[in-house]
Design a protein around this motif. Structure first.
Motif, PDB file in Angstrom:
ATOM      1  N   LEU A   1      50.197  -7.177 -30.082  1.00 46.61           N
ATOM      2  CA  LEU A   1      50.124  -5.787 -30.549  1.00 46.61           C
ATOM      3  C   LEU A   1      48.667  -5.370 -30.762  1.00 46.61           C
ATOM      4  N   LYS A   2      47.922  -6.286 -31.361  1.00 41.46           N
ATOM      5  CA  LYS A   2      46.522  -5.991 -31.665  1.00 41.46           C
ATOM      6  C   LYS A   2      45.731  -5.711 -30.383  1.00 41.46           C
ATOM      7  N   ARG A   3      46.038  -6.484 -29.348  1.00 41.38           N
ATOM      8  CA  ARG A   3      45.339  -6.331 -28.068  1.00 41.38           C
ATOM      9  C   ARG A   3      45.537  -4.911 -27.524  1.00 41.38           C
ATOM     10  N   ILE A   4      46.764  -4.414 -27.648  1.00 45.29           N
ATOM     11  CA  ILE A   4      47.082  -3.086 -27.139  1.00 45.29           C
ATOM     12  C   ILE A   4      46.381  -2.009 -27.956  1.00 45.29           C
ATOM     13  N   LEU A   5      46.477  -2.145 -29.292  1.00 45.04           N
ATOM     14  CA  LEU A   5      45.883  -1.120 -30.149  1.00 45.04           C
ATOM     15  C   LEU A   5      44.371  -1.062 -29.988  1.00 45.04           C
ATOM     16  N   SER A   6      43.733  -2.230 -29.853  1.00 49.01           N
ATOM     17  CA  SER A   6      42.278  -2.163 -29.743  1.00 49.01           C
ATOM     18  C   SER A   6      41.838  -1.672 -28.361  1.00 49.01           C
ATOM     19  N   ALA A   7      42.649  -1.968 -27.319  1.00 47.59           N
ATOM     20  CA  ALA A   7      42.315  -1.421 -25.997  1.00 47.59           C
ATOM     21  C   ALA A   7      42.312   0.106 -26.047  1.00 47.59           C
ATOM     22  N   LEU A   8      43.277   0.675 -26.776  1.00 45.12           N
ATOM     23  CA  LEU A   8      43.362   2.136 -26.870  1.00 45.12           C
ATOM     24  C   LEU A   8      42.214   2.699 -27.704  1.00 45.12           C
ATOM     25  N   SER A   9      41.947   2.073 -28.848  1.00 42.95           N
ATOM     26  CA  SER A   9      40.905   2.637 -29.716  1.00 42.95           C
ATOM     27  C   SER A   9      39.514   2.484 -29.106  1.00 42.95           C
ATOM     28  N   ASP A  10      39.342   1.430 -28.278  1.00 43.88           N
ATOM     29  CA  ASP A  10      38.057   1.283 -27.575  1.00 43.88           C
ATOM     30  C   ASP A  10      37.760   2.487 -26.684  1.00 43.88           C
ATOM     31  N   GLN A  11      38.812   3.097 -26.167  1.00 41.84           N
ATOM     32  CA  GLN A  11      38.621   4.243 -25.274  1.00 41.84           C
ATOM     33  C   GLN A  11      38.827   5.569 -26.022  1.00 41.84           C
ATOM     34  N   ASN A  12      38.798   5.496 -27.355  1.00 36.14           N
ATOM     35  CA  ASN A  12      38.973   6.676 -28.201  1.00 36.14           C
ATOM     36  C   ASN A  12      40.294   7.406 -27.957  1.00 36.14           C
ATOM     37  N   ILE A  13      41.310   6.624 -27.632  1.00 33.18           N
ATOM     38  CA  ILE A  13      42.633   7.241 -27.515  1.00 33.18           C
ATOM     39  C   ILE A  13      43.315   7.092 -28.874  1.00 33.18           C
ATOM     40  N   GLU A  14      43.773   8.237 -29.385  1.00 30.87           N
ATOM     41  CA  GLU A  14      44.353   8.245 -30.722  1.00 30.87           C
ATOM     42  C   GLU A  14      45.848   8.040 -30.661  1.00 30.87           C
ATOM     43  N   ILE A  15      46.353   7.239 -31.566  1.00 30.74           N
ATOM     44  CA  ILE A  15      47.799   7.074 -31.615  1.00 30.74           C
ATOM     45  C   ILE A  15      48.385   8.086 -32.583  1.00 30.74           C
ATOM     46  N   GLN A  16      49.329   8.907 -32.107  1.00 31.71           N
ATOM     47  CA  GLN A  16      49.913   9.927 -32.974  1.00 31.71           C
ATOM     48  C   GLN A  16      51.229   9.458 -33.566  1.00 31.71           C
ATOM     49  N   ALA A  17      51.965   8.688 -32.793  1.00 30.07           N
ATOM     50  CA  ALA A  17      53.208   8.145 -33.335  1.00 30.07           C
ATOM     51  C   ALA A  17      53.515   6.824 -32.665  1.00 30.07           C
ATOM     52  N   ALA A  18      54.132   5.933 -33.439  1.00 26.29           N
ATOM     53  CA  ALA A  18      54.479   4.634 -32.879  1.00 26.29           C
ATOM     54  C   ALA A  18      55.778   4.166 -33.507  1.00 26.29           C
ATOM     55  N   SER A  19      56.587   3.494 -32.727  1.00 22.95           N
ATOM     56  CA  SER A  19      57.753   2.844 -33.323  1.00 22.95           C
ATOM     57  C   SER A  19      57.969   1.530 -32.600  1.00 22.95           C
ATOM     58  N   VAL A  20      58.440   0.534 -33.333  1.00 19.15           N
ATOM     59  CA  VAL A  20      58.676  -0.770 -32.725  1.00 19.15           C
ATOM     60  C   VAL A  20      60.129  -1.164 -32.933  1.00 19.15           C
ATOM     61  N   ALA A  21      60.773  -1.583 -31.868  1.00 19.62           N
ATOM     62  CA  ALA A  21      62.107  -2.166 -31.984  1.00 19.62           C
ATOM     63  C   ALA A  21      61.950  -3.597 -31.532  1.00 19.62           C
ATOM     64  N   ASP A  22      62.440  -4.548 -32.321  1.00 21.92           N
ATOM     65  CA  ASP A  22      62.261  -5.920 -31.840  1.00 21.92           C
ATOM     66  C   ASP A  22      63.335  -6.891 -32.263  1.00 21.92           C
ATOM     67  N   THR A  23      63.363  -8.009 -31.540  1.00 18.85           N
ATOM     68  CA  THR A  23      64.200  -9.149 -31.898  1.00 18.85           C
ATOM     69  C   THR A  23      63.224 -10.273 -32.198  1.00 18.85           C
ATOM     70  N   ASN A  24      63.733 -11.485 -32.313  1.00 20.35           N
ATOM     71  CA  ASN A  24      62.832 -12.612 -32.571  1.00 20.35           C
ATOM     72  C   ASN A  24      61.902 -12.879 -31.406  1.00 20.35           C
ATOM     73  N   ASP A  25      62.353 -12.545 -30.207  1.00 20.25           N
ATOM     74  CA  ASP A  25      61.608 -12.943 -29.022  1.00 20.25           C
ATOM     75  C   ASP A  25      60.699 -11.880 -28.448  1.00 20.25           C
ATOM     76  N   TYR A  26      61.138 -10.632 -28.509  1.00 18.79           N
ATOM     77  CA  TYR A  26      60.338  -9.598 -27.864  1.00 18.79           C
ATOM     78  C   TYR A  26      60.624  -8.266 -28.511  1.00 18.79           C
ATOM     79  N   GLY A  27      59.828  -7.276 -28.163  1.00 17.89           N
ATOM     80  CA  GLY A  27      60.048  -5.958 -28.724  1.00 17.89           C
ATOM     81  C   GLY A  27      59.646  -4.877 -27.756  1.00 17.89           C
ATOM     82  N   ILE A  28      59.980  -3.633 -28.138  1.00 15.37           N
ATOM     83  CA  ILE A  28      59.499  -2.496 -27.370  1.00 15.37           C
ATOM     84  C   ILE A  28      58.685  -1.631 -28.325  1.00 15.37           C
ATOM     85  N   LEU A  29      57.457  -1.376 -27.941  1.00 10.07           N
ATOM     86  CA  LEU A  29      56.587  -0.499 -28.715  1.00 10.07           C
ATOM     87  C   LEU A  29      56.611   0.862 -28.031  1.00 10.07           C
ATOM     88  N   ARG A  30      57.029   1.898 -28.776  1.00 13.02           N
ATOM     89  CA  ARG A  30      57.038   3.238 -28.197  1.00 13.02           C
ATOM     90  C   ARG A  30      55.886   4.029 -28.794  1.00 13.02           C
TER      91      ARG A  30
END
Ligand SMILES: [Zn+2]
Lengths: 138, 433
Positions: A18-47
């Motif tokens: 998750l951190k890798r994704i968020l920092s890739a976005l912030s490095d390019q000054n892309i702002e996150i306006q909304a986020a939601s995560v659905a997950d199980t023990n193994d994997y998730g979907i970040l919207r």
């Protein structure tokens, strides 16, 4: 179409994914306006809703992240519980099946991100109810 | 008129005559190998001399040669000729112990180039083709072996070597490459690179792909053919036998003709080491008939295959090997069930939602074996239910195939480990294994 773009990202439940994704976005000054995560023990979907969805999708896919882009309804309502429950009721009462929803605040109002099972139908209902729909703001 | 075969006389030789040629060459090979410090004492002990060879059946008098023999005689212990006659050495790295070394005389290199050129010709490659070789040019035989053969064929050869996909992408387009030599997983990876660059690989001039050096299923071949809009031919080589050019699919794409003027082919039960009934699955055991520097007798390849029955419509009389069904030493015994990774791959290939890499992990949990299969998703989705259903469906179909239910784990790109560009298929972490 009165919809906005949403990014869905496949997340492994590995340390740092998750951190890798968020920092890739912030490095390019892309702002996150909304986020939601659905997950199980193994994997998730970040919207994600960001300030520049096209750029964000290209950027993430470049670093090897699996990204899906699809359309969702963004309904702007008054920021209170009554407005929230009234909106949901009028959608479902008119036969809209909601697959998932999440919310965020923008300029003093509440924005509902709704992914209906049938987008065409949901758009019709939302227009008929006079909802304030946000269209792709990028 | 264009000729149909590279070497018609040999390729279509009647079986009786081919066997006579094998006997002659086996005698000659014994004579050469009497110069080997490794084989000479074995021959003496067993009374093997050139004169005592009367039929192909005499091969049963020879002991087996294994990879271990190559390791324990590293580097030059099996050589049959003085090293001064050797002009090249190839080596494969061992993960444990010594690497193995294979030596070649000038004649070996020449015969090898010819066998692989013959193979290329059988797939429809001609001197008008532009062949781009994506194998590493080093100790691995897929580099120089293909290079020499493509030159022998007379094709324009692009020694692009391994890796650097953007450069491969550029060469294919700039040079109008008509044929690629690559490992199957790289064919799919390179297709993805084209798509990322906004070019459909089907729109390129690539018409033939020679794939090998990595086990793959029929479904994987079909996927490569669809992605590239080309024909893909399975090519079998192993450095111990020379390199690529041991067996290849002709344009019928139904089994690989193994060049029996160069090898004696045996299919044996990997446990009893007795021949399996004609047409049944067993381990491929090969004897070289046309090599000087380092002939090998009854070499255990560990590859599992069968001889396909009947004659090939192409007219070649050399028998056909079925696509390899795994390796005799890859077989996993899980909860008493024999499982080959290729069975799992075959099922996973049926899911368009998945990319081609996967990893099987075996662990001991309590007193039991647990199998986890990690599969790589090809694309993301916003639908959680879809992923969950996918995972369940994969587990269900795997159970139908291997008779036990593995845990299925979905992963993204780059999670499954690669070694030497090949995907690692099995990780056995069980105790006592
Ligand atoms: Zn054929």
């Amino acid at each position: 179409m009165k919809t906005i773009k949403q990014l869905s990202i496949f997340l492994e439940n590995r340390q740092g994914s998750l951190k890798r994704i968020l920092s890739a976005l912030s490095d390019q000054n892309i702002e996150i306006q909304a986020a939601s995560v659905a997950d199980t023990n193994d994997y998730g979907i970040l919207r994600l809703i960001t300030s520049n969805q096209t750029k964000a999708a290209a950027l993430l896919s470049d670093i090897g992240v699996l990204v899906n882009v699809n359309e969702v309804l963004a309904i702007s309502i008054e920021d209170n519980v009554a407005a929230f429950s009234a909106t949901i009721s009028s959608l479902t009462d008119n036969g809209v099946v909601i697959n998932y929803l999440y919310t965020f605040s923008k300029d003093g109002r509440l924005v509902l991100i709704v992914r209906p099972a049938d987008m065409e139908k949901a758009e019709l209902v939302a227009s008929a109810q006079g909802f304030q729909l946000i269209q792709g703001w990028e | 008129m264009e000729r149909k075969y590279w070497e018609e006389e040999i390729e279509t030789m009647p079986r009786r005559q081919l066997e006579k040629l094998q006997v002659e060459r086996l005698r000659k090979t014994v004579e050469i190998a009497m110069g080997s410090k490794f084989y000479a004492p074995i021959f003496r002990e067993r009374g093997i001399t050139p004169e005592s060879i009367n039929s192909v059946e005499d091969i049963k008098r020879f002991p087996f040669t294994t990879k271990n023999d190559l390791r324990s005689t590293y580097p030059f212990g099996i050589a049959s000729v003085p090293l001064q006659k050797v002009i090249r050495l190839h080596s494969s790295s061992g993960t444990t112990g010594n690497p193995t070394v294979i030596l070649h005389t000038r004649r070996d290199i020449d015969e090898w180039a010819d066998a692989m050129a013959r193979s290329m010709y059988a797939t429809g490659l001609r001197d008008t083709d532009i062949i781009q070789n994506t194998s590493g040019y080093g100790m691995f035989t897929g580099g120089l072996g293909i290079q020499y053969a493509a030159e022998r064929l007379g094709a324009m050869t692009v020694p692009a070597a391994a890796g650097n996909s953007l450069r491969q992408f550029k060469f294919i387009q700039d040079f109008g490459t008509t044929a690629l030599h690559c490992i199957p997983s790289y064919a799919t990876r390179l297709a993805a690179v084209f798509k990322e660059q906004g070019v459909d690989p089907r729109d390129t001039t690539v018409r033939i792909m020679i794939i090998g050096a990595e086990p793959h299923s029929e479904a994987q071949r079909q996927r490569i053919e669809e992605l590239w809009g080309c024909k893909a031919y399975n090519n079998f080589g192993m450095s111990e036998m020379c390199g690529p050019g041991v067996a290849i699919e002709c344009q019928e794409q139904n089994g690989m003709h193994i060049w029996e003027d160069n090898y004696i082919v045996e299919i044996l039960d990997p446990v009893t080491l007795e021949p399996v009934p004609e047409g049944e699955l067993g381990e491929l055991v090969l004897t070289t008939l046309n090599r000087e520097a380092m002939p090998l007798f009854r070499y255990r390849t560990r590859d599992l295959t069968r001889i396909l029955p009947g004659e090939c419509p192409c007219g070649r009389t050399h028998r056909r090997l079925q696509r390899f069904q795994g390796r005799s030493d890859d077989m996993m015994i899980v909860k008493g069930v024999n499982i080959f990774p290729i069975q799992i791959e075959k099922i996973l290939m049926q899911f368009p939602e998945l990319a081609s890499d996967f990893l099987i992990t075996l662990e001991t949990v309590g007193d039991n074996d647990e199998m986890t299969v990690q599969v790589e998703l090809a694309k993301a989705t916003d639908d959680f239910q879809l992923l969950d259903n996918l995972r369940r469906e994969i587990a269900r179909r795997l159970k139908d195939e291997i008779l036990l239910t593995p845990k299925v784990q979905l992963v993204g790109k780059g999670v499954i480990p690669q070694s030497d560009g090949k995907a690692v298929r099995v990780k056995d972490l069980r105790q006592n294994h």
